[in-house]
Enzyme design. Sequence first.
Site, PDB file in Angstrom:
ATOM      1  N   HIS A 198      63.456  54.078  28.074  1.00  0.00           N
ATOM      2  CA  HIS A 198      63.037  54.225  29.465  1.00  0.00           C
ATOM      3  C   HIS A 198      61.589  53.806  29.693  1.00  0.00           C
ATOM      4  CE1 HIS A 198      66.466  57.320  29.681  1.00  0.00           C
ATOM      5  NE2 HIS A 198      66.854  56.192  30.250  1.00  0.00           N
ATOM      6  N   ARG A 210      65.164  56.113  36.197  1.00  0.00           N
ATOM      7  CA  ARG A 210      65.904  55.475  37.294  1.00  0.00           C
ATOM      8  C   ARG A 210      65.222  54.228  37.858  1.00  0.00           C
ATOM      9  NH1 ARG A 210      67.550  60.488  41.054  1.00  0.00           N
ATOM     10  NH2 ARG A 210      68.567  58.911  42.322  1.00  0.00           N
ATOM     11  N   PRO A 212      58.458  64.229  40.757  1.00  0.00           N
ATOM     12  CA  PRO A 212      57.363  65.168  40.881  1.00  0.00           C
ATOM     13  C   PRO A 212      56.862  65.288  42.312  1.00  0.00           C
ATOM     14  CG  PRO A 212      56.713  63.178  39.688  1.00  0.00           C
ATOM     15  CD  PRO A 212      57.984  62.907  40.384  1.00  0.00           C
ATOM     16  N   GLU A 213      56.490  66.488  42.657  1.00  0.00           N
ATOM     17  CA  GLU A 213      55.827  66.736  43.931  1.00  0.00           C
ATOM     18  C   GLU A 213      54.345  66.948  43.647  1.00  0.00           C
ATOM     19  OE1 GLU A 213      57.966  69.603  46.335  1.00  0.00           O
ATOM     20  OE2 GLU A 213      59.782  69.273  45.196  1.00  0.00           O
ATOM     21  N   ARG A 264      57.965  69.350  68.938  1.00  0.00           N
ATOM     22  CA  ARG A 264      58.932  68.702  68.055  1.00  0.00           C
ATOM     23  C   ARG A 264      60.149  69.589  67.824  1.00  0.00           C
ATOM     24  NH1 ARG A 264      55.764  64.146  65.735  1.00  0.00           N
ATOM     25  NH2 ARG A 264      53.696  64.623  66.493  1.00  0.00           N
TER      26      ARG A 264
END
Length: 268
Positions: free
Chosen positions: A89, A108, A2-3, A149
């Site tokens: 999970h 994971r 998720p963001e 940058r």
Amino acid sequence: MPELPEVETIRRDLQKRVLNKKIRRVNIIDSVILRSSPAEFKKVLVGATIRAVDRRGKALLITLNNGYVLAVQLMMTGQLITDNSIDRHTRLEIVFSDGNVLLYKDQRRFGQLRVVKSLNEFKHLQDLGPEPLEKDFNPVYIAAYIKYRKRPIKTLLLDHTFVAGIGNIYACEILYRARISPLRPACRISKSEAAEIHEQSRVVLKEAIRHRGSSMRNYRDAAGKKGGFKKLIQVYAREGEACLHCDGPVKRIVQAGRSTFYCPLCQK
DNA sequence: AGGTCGACCTGGCAGC
DNA sequence: TGCTGCCAGGTCGACC
């Protein structure tokens, strides 16, 4: 996984579902996800009441009435689910005194949970740049940051010391909507383009929050439901498909080891 | 200071 | 059916 929009959706759900609940029992099924010792983790949580659920970048910060904070980083596949659908999970089970349950699931096992007395103990937070939807992320800040940058703008958007919470999907979407190539060196972005990146960041993230996040693969909200933003994604994971603006093929490249999707014709 | 890469892990999917 | 290789939303540390 998720963001920012997904984590924000989960935060809002949790605020409705677990605020002011007292933790009766903690069942650590897989301690790999813990960054505190299991003994300390249990000691801090059991008997505590949840007083606030906040978010900083992609991290959830659950404040307890004993002064400690439970910090949760979902990483790629972590989920916080408020039901008792335990499966293979499920790494952690929190049972409240009213019988309700909060599960941490993580296919994971990349996610990290820790309890801290002070947020200063959580180094990740000290390094975070501004929240993209707050006032300190603005065109002037962006223009000043990128001035010298040389790195590609895409990898800069993914750098949480520049701005917190933007991940791979939304970095691609923001640059697509701003019509700026992900390969462009940051220092070669004009002030008006910096303003456009700012504007599109707000548009994309707010839209995603409104639709309760994206549903790529593993993302689920706290009720275990998928988000609705996927159908609004314009460029991510659309390699070879037609650009919505010019009909040309969407291209996939790799930057800093991550997939980038963009339209070489529209994004300059 | 930037950058790239591998590590951390599991599992879905395509191709053979 | 089963094998192999590739891919995945994040973050950190090692290294050049």
